[in-house]
Design a protein around this motif. Structure first.
Motif, PDB file in Angstrom:
ATOM      1  N   TYR A 158       0.841  -1.214   0.000  1.00 20.19           N
ATOM      2  CA  TYR A 158       0.000   0.000   0.000  1.00 20.19           C
ATOM      3  C   TYR A 158       0.868   1.252   0.000  1.00 20.19           C
ATOM      4  O   TYR A 158       0.586   2.214  -0.735  1.00 20.19           O
ATOM      5  CB  TYR A 158      -0.906  -0.019   1.228  1.00 20.19           C
ATOM      6  N   ARG A 159       1.943   1.248   0.806  1.00 19.16           N
ATOM      7  CA  ARG A 159       2.837   2.409   0.879  1.00 19.16           C
ATOM      8  C   ARG A 159       3.516   2.663  -0.466  1.00 19.16           C
ATOM      9  O   ARG A 159       3.746   3.799  -0.861  1.00 19.16           O
ATOM     10  CB  ARG A 159       3.896   2.180   1.948  1.00 19.16           C
ATOM     11  N   GLU A 160       3.810   1.602  -1.181  1.00 23.75           N
ATOM     12  CA  GLU A 160       4.503   1.735  -2.458  1.00 23.75           C
ATOM     13  C   GLU A 160       3.573   2.145  -3.590  1.00 23.75           C
ATOM     14  O   GLU A 160       3.957   2.924  -4.468  1.00 23.75           O
ATOM     15  CB  GLU A 160       5.183   0.405  -2.805  1.00 23.75           C
ATOM     16  N   GLU A 161       2.317   1.667  -3.566  1.00 19.11           N
ATOM     17  CA  GLU A 161       1.431   1.866  -4.711  1.00 19.11           C
ATOM     18  C   GLU A 161       0.368   2.949  -4.505  1.00 19.11           C
ATOM     19  O   GLU A 161      -0.053   3.590  -5.478  1.00 19.11           O
ATOM     20  CB  GLU A 161       0.750   0.541  -5.068  1.00 19.11           C
ATOM     21  N   VAL A 162      -0.083   3.156  -3.287  1.00 16.46           N
ATOM     22  CA  VAL A 162      -1.196   4.081  -3.042  1.00 16.46           C
ATOM     23  C   VAL A 162      -0.752   5.363  -2.343  1.00 16.46           C
ATOM     24  O   VAL A 162      -1.110   6.459  -2.763  1.00 16.46           O
ATOM     25  CB  VAL A 162      -2.311   3.396  -2.206  1.00 16.46           C
ATOM     26  N   THR A 163       0.035   5.228  -1.303  1.00 20.69           N
ATOM     27  CA  THR A 163       0.434   6.401  -0.524  1.00 20.69           C
ATOM     28  C   THR A 163       1.071   7.503  -1.368  1.00 20.69           C
ATOM     29  O   THR A 163       0.772   8.688  -1.147  1.00 20.69           O
ATOM     30  CB  THR A 163       1.377   5.983   0.619  1.00 20.69           C
ATOM     31  N   PRO A 164       1.944   7.197  -2.340  1.00 26.54           N
ATOM     32  CA  PRO A 164       2.557   8.279  -3.132  1.00 26.54           C
ATOM     33  C   PRO A 164       1.566   9.136  -3.913  1.00 26.54           C
ATOM     34  O   PRO A 164       1.914  10.238  -4.337  1.00 26.54           O
ATOM     35  CB  PRO A 164       3.502   7.528  -4.087  1.00 26.54           C
ATOM     36  N   THR A 165       0.342   8.652  -4.100  1.00 32.45           N
ATOM     37  CA  THR A 165      -0.648   9.435  -4.848  1.00 32.45           C
ATOM     38  C   THR A 165      -1.338  10.473  -3.967  1.00 32.45           C
ATOM     39  O   THR A 165      -2.114  11.290  -4.466  1.00 32.45           O
ATOM     40  CB  THR A 165      -1.726   8.507  -5.437  1.00 32.45           C
ATOM     41  N   LYS A 166      -1.059  10.460  -2.666  1.00 29.10           N
ATOM     42  CA  LYS A 166      -1.744  11.348  -1.736  1.00 29.10           C
ATOM     43  C   LYS A 166      -0.939  12.630  -1.500  1.00 29.10           C
ATOM     44  O   LYS A 166       0.215  12.735  -1.890  1.00 29.10           O
ATOM     45  CB  LYS A 166      -1.970  10.634  -0.396  1.00 29.10           C
ATOM     46  N   ALA A 167      -1.587  13.600  -0.848  1.00 30.14           N
ATOM     47  CA  ALA A 167      -0.917  14.848  -0.485  1.00 30.14           C
ATOM     48  C   ALA A 167       0.139  14.567   0.580  1.00 30.14           C
ATOM     49  O   ALA A 167       0.108  13.534   1.256  1.00 30.14           O
ATOM     50  CB  ALA A 167      -1.926  15.871   0.027  1.00 30.14           C
ATOM     51  N   ALA A 215       0.376   5.930  10.873  1.00 25.33           N
ATOM     52  CA  ALA A 215      -0.715   4.996  11.182  1.00 25.33           C
ATOM     53  C   ALA A 215      -0.265   3.542  10.984  1.00 25.33           C
ATOM     54  O   ALA A 215      -0.590   2.668  11.796  1.00 25.33           O
ATOM     55  CB  ALA A 215      -1.925   5.301  10.298  1.00 25.33           C
ATOM     56  N   MET A 216       0.491   3.281   9.916  1.00 23.51           N
ATOM     57  CA  MET A 216       0.990   1.922   9.680  1.00 23.51           C
ATOM     58  C   MET A 216       1.873   1.460  10.829  1.00 23.51           C
ATOM     59  O   MET A 216       1.754   0.338  11.324  1.00 23.51           O
ATOM     60  CB  MET A 216       1.758   1.877   8.363  1.00 23.51           C
ATOM     61  N   LYS A 217       2.762   2.333  11.273  1.00 23.84           N
ATOM     62  CA  LYS A 217       3.648   2.002  12.395  1.00 23.84           C
ATOM     63  C   LYS A 217       2.833   1.712  13.653  1.00 23.84           C
ATOM     64  O   LYS A 217       3.142   0.786  14.409  1.00 23.84           O
ATOM     65  CB  LYS A 217       4.618   3.158  12.635  1.00 23.84           C
ATOM     66  N   MET A 218       1.776   2.482  13.861  1.00 25.24           N
ATOM     67  CA  MET A 218       0.936   2.303  15.046  1.00 25.24           C
ATOM     68  C   MET A 218       0.206   0.962  15.007  1.00 25.24           C
ATOM     69  O   MET A 218       0.178   0.228  16.006  1.00 25.24           O
ATOM     70  CB  MET A 218      -0.066   3.462  15.129  1.00 25.24           C
ATOM     71  N   PHE A 219      -0.392   0.618  13.863  1.00 21.68           N
ATOM     72  CA  PHE A 219      -1.131  -0.639  13.771  1.00 21.68           C
ATOM     73  C   PHE A 219      -0.198  -1.848  13.838  1.00 21.68           C
ATOM     74  O   PHE A 219      -0.559  -2.886  14.407  1.00 21.68           O
ATOM     75  CB  PHE A 219      -1.955  -0.673  12.479  1.00 21.68           C
ATOM     76  N   LEU A 220       1.004  -1.731  13.257  1.00 19.04           N
ATOM     77  CA  LEU A 220       1.958  -2.833  13.356  1.00 19.04           C
ATOM     78  C   LEU A 220       2.390  -3.038  14.803  1.00 19.04           C
ATOM     79  O   LEU A 220       2.579  -4.173  15.245  1.00 19.04           O
ATOM     80  CB  LEU A 220       3.186  -2.544  12.481  1.00 19.04           C
ATOM     81  N   GLY A 221       2.542  -1.943  15.550  1.00 20.01           N
ATOM     82  CA  GLY A 221       2.886  -2.065  16.952  1.00 20.01           C
ATOM     83  C   GLY A 221       1.775  -2.688  17.775  1.00 20.01           C
ATOM     84  O   GLY A 221       2.034  -3.393  18.754  1.00 20.01           O
ATOM     85  N   CYS A 222       0.545  -2.441  17.373  1.00 21.40           N
ATOM     86  CA  CYS A 222      -0.603  -2.961  18.120  1.00 21.40           C
ATOM     87  C   CYS A 222      -0.904  -4.419  17.774  1.00 21.40           C
ATOM     88  O   CYS A 222      -1.125  -5.248  18.662  1.00 21.40           O
ATOM     89  CB  CYS A 222      -1.827  -2.098  17.845  1.00 21.40           C
ATOM     90  N   SER A 241      -1.033  13.693   4.082  1.00 21.53           N
ATOM     91  CA  SER A 241      -1.636  12.362   4.145  1.00 21.53           C
ATOM     92  C   SER A 241      -0.569  11.271   4.064  1.00 21.53           C
ATOM     93  O   SER A 241      -0.707  10.210   4.689  1.00 21.53           O
ATOM     94  CB  SER A 241      -2.645  12.192   3.007  1.00 21.53           C
ATOM     95  N   ARG A 242       0.504  11.522   3.312  1.00 24.77           N
ATOM     96  CA  ARG A 242       1.588  10.543   3.241  1.00 24.77           C
ATOM     97  C   ARG A 242       2.254  10.370   4.607  1.00 24.77           C
ATOM     98  O   ARG A 242       2.573   9.252   5.016  1.00 24.77           O
ATOM     99  CB  ARG A 242       2.621  10.970   2.195  1.00 24.77           C
ATOM    100  N   ARG A 243       2.447  11.491   5.291  1.00 28.53           N
ATOM    101  CA  ARG A 243       3.045  11.402   6.626  1.00 28.53           C
ATOM    102  C   ARG A 243       2.116  10.656   7.581  1.00 28.53           C
ATOM    103  O   ARG A 243       2.577   9.855   8.405  1.00 28.53           O
ATOM    104  CB  ARG A 243       3.337  12.807   7.171  1.00 28.53           C
ATOM    105  N   TYR A 244       0.801  10.920   7.463  1.00 33.52           N
ATOM    106  CA  TYR A 244      -0.147  10.223   8.348  1.00 33.52           C
ATOM    107  C   TYR A 244      -0.138   8.725   8.058  1.00 33.52           C
ATOM    108  O   TYR A 244      -0.170   7.908   8.984  1.00 33.52           O
ATOM    109  CB  TYR A 244      -1.556  10.778   8.180  1.00 33.52           C
ATOM    110  N   ASP A 245      -0.120   8.344   6.773  1.00 38.97           N
ATOM    111  CA  ASP A 245      -0.108   6.924   6.419  1.00 38.97           C
ATOM    112  C   ASP A 245       1.043   6.200   7.113  1.00 38.97           C
ATOM    113  O   ASP A 245       0.857   5.117   7.693  1.00 38.97           O
ATOM    114  CB  ASP A 245       0.022   6.762   4.906  1.00 38.97           C
ATOM    115  N   SER A 246       2.237   6.789   7.052  1.00 36.11           N
ATOM    116  CA  SER A 246       3.401   6.146   7.666  1.00 36.11           C
ATOM    117  C   SER A 246       3.226   6.005   9.175  1.00 36.11           C
ATOM    118  O   SER A 246       3.527   4.950   9.757  1.00 36.11           O
ATOM    119  CB  SER A 246       4.664   6.954   7.359  1.00 36.11           C
TER     120      SER A 246
END
Length: 387
Positions: free
Chosen positions: A92-101, A111-118, A104-109
């Motif tokens: 998702y980070r490679e294919e979708v996140t780069p299309t965002k502002a 949020a992913m780190k948070m969910f992986l930690g949880c 939003s790209r900073r938030y994606d990173s």
């Protein structure tokens, strides 16, 4: 002061997901190229010890070829590697996140780190359930999960969970190179997202604005310029911070708002009022420049834009100077709500264009708020029309 190097998102992949996928990318600090692959379920990385991009791509192709398994159509078909939450986020980070502002790209990173930690990096996303959903809500609400370590509101939790749902929905519609769905279905679909029952959406009053404007005369000139632009254009303070002189056309009285600095990624241009032109003239005297020079430079580094956190601190100081009692939710965004409410009698299409909103629904739900005078006037107009 050492100049900051912008992190490169350049990468090249070879091979296929679940079989012999290889990726090369530059180290964000040194620029030296790295190669990354998976072996026995573990992600491995090593340095290529050079910065030659063409050579790195060739090495990735050769590396992937050495790990090449059976091809589709062979007698024995290779079993795909089980999809983990970390792998899904990587795709998702490679294919979708780069299309965002940018925001939003900073938030994606984050949020992913948070969910992986949880949930765990090796957790299979198709095994997520109501129990995981409830655990995340409980621990995020208490502050055990999240970058700040502090309790958060249900509005923040809703935003986080909607991101997770978006990733899982995307995976349920996306296929790998063999035509297999990344996920057969979204395992969390239909679960109830917590909602803020009484969200705090303060609208700055005209009296409060005039008090802040008066207080700004004794403060840093950047605060006054930002305050007037925010009041007259209705834009977010984050976008105002990032304005550069190349975005300003004083002759045409127009500001360009770049998509990478807008939460929605929506680039647009808006006309400005005489009040904005006046403070722009003041800014020109204080900070003359052309091109990509920041309109509001940072006090300690004029080559960079002033931070929104410094402007937040200045706002709080201005409230004290203006004699305003502290009120939760009254900050820079309350000016955006004031802008939407002041123009309530205008067509929504016009208001959305002026304030940079992509949809009228957001304006109606979150920004416009009728005051008592407007409500009484509406009833009086109705009475006159009936009589």
């Amino acid at each position: 002061m050492m100049a900051r190097t912008k992190r490169s998102r350049r990468s090249y992949t070879a091979g296929e997901w679940g079989r012999n996928r290889v990726r090369v990318f530059p180290d964000p600090k040194t620029g030296i190229l790295q190669i990354e692959w998976r072996e026995n379920g573990r992600r491995l990385t090593r340095s290529l010890k050079h910065r030659d991009w063409s050579r790195a791509k060739q090495q990735a192709d050769e590396f992937a070829a050495r790990f090449n398994g059976p091809r589709p159509g062979d007698e024995q078909k290779a079993e795909p590697e089980p999809l983990t939450l970390e792998t899904l986020f990587d795709i998702y980070r490679e294919e979708v996140t780069p299309t965002k502002a940018e925001r939003s790209r900073r938030y994606d990173s984050a949020a992913m780190k948070m969910f992986l930690g949880c949930f765990g990096r090796d957790r299979r996303p198709d095994t997520l359930s109501q129990r995981d959903w409830d655990v995340f809500i409980r621990e995020r609400r208490s502050g055990k999960v999240g970058p700040s370590g502090r309790p958060v509101s249900d509005r923040t939790i809703e935003y986080d969970l909607r991101f997770l749902l978006a990733v899982l929905n995307w995976a349920a519609r996306s296929r790998d190179e063999e035509g297999r769905l990344l996920l057969e279905s979204n395992p969390l679909r239909g679960l109830r997202v917590p909602r803020e029952k009484n969200p705090t959406r303060v609208v700055l009053t005209q009296v409060e604005y005039e008090g802040l404007l008066q207080a700004s005369l004794g403060m840093d000139w950047r605060f006054r310029v930002a305050l007037v632009i925010a009041h007259e254009t209705g834009h977010r303070i984050g976008a105002i911070c990032q304005l550069r002189w190349s975005d300003i056309d004083t002759e045409a009285a127009v500001i360009r708002w770049r998509g990478e600095h807008e939460k929605t990624g929506y680039e647009h241009r808006t006309p400005v009022t005489a009040e904005v032109l006046q403070v722009l003239e003041e800014a020109r005297k204080r900070n003359p420049g052309i091109g990509d020079i920041p309109l509001l430079p940072a006090p300690k580094d004029p080559s960079t834009c002033v931070s929104r956190w410094l402007l937040r601190d200045w706002w709080q100081r201005a409230e004290v100077l203006a004699g305003l009692e502290r009120k939760r939710g009254r900050g820079w965004h309350s000016l955006r709500r004031k802008f939407a409410s002041d123009l309530m009698n205008q067509p929504l299409k016009i208001l959305c264009e002026l304030g940079g909103w992509k949809t009228a629904r957001t304006v109606l739900q979150c920004y416009q708020r009728a005051d008592q005078d407007q409500l009484r006037k509406a009833l009086e107009d109705r009475r006159i029309a009936r009589s």
